[in-house]
Design a protein around this motif. Structure first.
Motif, PDB file in Angstrom:
ATOM      1  N   TYR A 159     -13.536  -1.945   3.967  1.00 58.64           N
ATOM      2  CA  TYR A 159     -12.906  -2.854   3.022  1.00 58.64           C
ATOM      3  C   TYR A 159     -13.503  -4.250   3.155  1.00 58.64           C
ATOM      4  CZ  TYR A 159      -9.326   0.672   2.124  1.00 58.64           C
ATOM      5  OH  TYR A 159      -8.681   1.818   1.770  1.00 58.64           O
ATOM      6  N   LYS A 167      -4.459  -8.462   3.474  1.00 56.00           N
ATOM      7  CA  LYS A 167      -3.561  -7.453   4.032  1.00 56.00           C
ATOM      8  C   LYS A 167      -2.926  -7.947   5.324  1.00 56.00           C
ATOM      9  CE  LYS A 167      -3.442  -2.678   5.724  1.00 56.00           C
ATOM     10  NZ  LYS A 167      -4.215  -1.441   5.962  1.00 56.00           N
ATOM     11  N   SER A 234       5.173   1.482   8.038  1.00 53.11           N
ATOM     12  CA  SER A 234       4.104   2.393   7.613  1.00 53.11           C
ATOM     13  C   SER A 234       4.073   2.542   6.096  1.00 53.11           C
ATOM     14  CB  SER A 234       4.287   3.761   8.278  1.00 53.11           C
ATOM     15  OG  SER A 234       5.537   4.330   7.929  1.00 53.11           O
ATOM     16  N   GLN A 235       5.243   2.584   5.464  1.00 56.37           N
ATOM     17  CA  GLN A 235       5.299   2.680   4.008  1.00 56.37           C
ATOM     18  C   GLN A 235       4.740   1.422   3.350  1.00 56.37           C
ATOM     19  OE1 GLN A 235       9.540   3.390   3.595  1.00 56.37           O
ATOM     20  NE2 GLN A 235       9.218   5.585   3.211  1.00 56.37           N
ATOM     21  N   GLU A 237       2.513  -0.668   4.634  1.00 53.86           N
ATOM     22  CA  GLU A 237       1.066  -0.701   4.831  1.00 53.86           C
ATOM     23  C   GLU A 237       0.364   0.243   3.861  1.00 53.86           C
ATOM     24  OE1 GLU A 237      -2.219  -0.572   8.466  1.00 53.86           O
ATOM     25  OE2 GLU A 237      -0.086  -0.263   8.883  1.00 53.86           O
ATOM     26  N   HIS A 238       0.964   1.396   3.625  1.00 50.29           N
ATOM     27  CA  HIS A 238       0.388   2.339   2.653  1.00 50.29           C
ATOM     28  C   HIS A 238       0.412   1.733   1.251  1.00 50.29           C
ATOM     29  CE1 HIS A 238      -0.692   6.169   0.837  1.00 50.29           C
ATOM     30  NE2 HIS A 238       0.338   6.035   0.007  1.00 50.29           N
ATOM     31  N   LEU A 239       1.471   1.011   0.925  1.00 52.86           N
ATOM     32  CA  LEU A 239       1.558   0.345  -0.379  1.00 52.86           C
ATOM     33  C   LEU A 239       0.456  -0.697  -0.528  1.00 52.86           C
ATOM     34  CD1 LEU A 239       3.047  -0.325  -3.042  1.00 52.86           C
ATOM     35  CD2 LEU A 239       4.464  -1.917  -1.716  1.00 52.86           C
ATOM     36  N   ASP A 241      -2.504  -0.731   0.888  1.00 51.84           N
ATOM     37  CA  ASP A 241      -3.808  -0.074   0.731  1.00 51.84           C
ATOM     38  C   ASP A 241      -4.040   0.367  -0.715  1.00 51.84           C
ATOM     39  OD1 ASP A 241      -4.577  -0.371   3.375  1.00 51.84           O
ATOM     40  OD2 ASP A 241      -3.670   1.518   3.997  1.00 51.84           O
ATOM     41  N   SER A 242      -2.956   0.766  -1.393  1.00 53.18           N
ATOM     42  CA  SER A 242      -3.095   1.219  -2.789  1.00 53.18           C
ATOM     43  C   SER A 242      -3.036   0.058  -3.782  1.00 53.18           C
ATOM     44  CB  SER A 242      -1.997   2.227  -3.124  1.00 53.18           C
ATOM     45  OG  SER A 242      -0.705   1.649  -2.964  1.00 53.18           O
TER      46      SER A 242
END
Length: 247
Positions: A159, A167, A234-235, A237-239, A241-242
């Motif tokens: 990235y 981030k 974790s949710q 962080e996943h958000l 990334d998208s």
């Protein structure tokens, strides 16, 4: 008497030397245009005024723009990248990506959460320049065709510096809100919305101030606009990334 005089001379010399060593360890940085410019003394002579001061590995300047720190970090990162390309020969892009992440990224990312830089700013482009050059040279060496910088990042599975810095700032804000990291008087700057449909939306309480929150809150609110419940780490962080583009 001779020994006593000799001892006194040695003591005086040792004392003067220790004072000099103490003075070397001190420097004065004046912050703000309205600083009264008082002189500060330790034992004898005034403390020398500096244009930049290093503290915990960061170069601070009177305007708190961090331009000197960023330029120094980029210079070291470019040197490290050049050393990698001179020392290793491979046709595997994943190998070069691993080397960059291991030996160069820590230099560019150290304490990067404090750099509230606009993506179009010259300092932001300077931070990105090392990876731009490195990604182009490594893919050329591996004989892999590419069409753009974002395509190069995708081929190297890495990235951009801007993405990673943004981030990290959003994750730090999440930690402040969740109580995982301490920020003094946080409730004086921001608060969570009382809307049950947007539980992660933040309200900025000092709209006239220019600081970390004024920069990051609009981005935060845009990302969590459609979130219906407070996300776990974790949710979240996943958000991110998208939601944040690779570049």
């Amino acid at each position: 008497m001779i020994r006593r005089r000799s001892f006194r001379r040695r003591y005086k010399k040792t004392k003067d030397t220790s004072i000099s060593k103490i003075m070397i360890k001190f420097s004065l940085l004046r912050l703000g245009a309205l600083n009264p410019h008082y002189q500060f003394h330790i034992v004898g002579p005034p403390i020398l005024v500096s244009n930049s001061v290093r503290d915990l590995g960061i170069l601070f300047e009177p305007d708190l723009k961090f331009s000197a720190h960023i330029k120094k970090s980029v210079s070291l990162a470019r040197l490290r990248s050049s050393q990698i390309l001179k020392s290793f020969k491979s046709n595997n892009p994943a190998f070069y990506s691993f080397l960059f992440k291991t030996y160069v990224l820590p230099i560019l990312e150290y304490a990067s959460v404090i750099f509230c830089l606009a993506p179009s700013s010259s300092l932001s482009r300077l931070l990105e320049s090392t990876l731009r050059t490195y990604s182009r040279k490594t893919l050329q060496r591996c004989n892999i065709a590419f069409s753009s910088y974002s395509h190069r990042l995708e081929l190297l599975s890495i990235y951009s510096i801007r993405h990673r810095r943004l981030k990290a700032q959003l994750l730090l804000l999440y930690k402040f809100i969740a109580g995982a990291s301490h920020f003094p008087n946080l409730n004086s700057f921001i608060r969570l919305s009382s809307s049950p449909r947007r539980p992660m939306t933040l309200i900025y309480l000092s709209p006239l101030s220019d600081n970390f929150f004024s920069f990051i809150l609009p981005i935060w609110n845009a990302i969590v606009a459609n979130v219906s419940s407070f996300l776990s780490p974790s949710q979240f962080e996943h958000l991110l990334d998208s939601a944040i583009t690779r570049f």
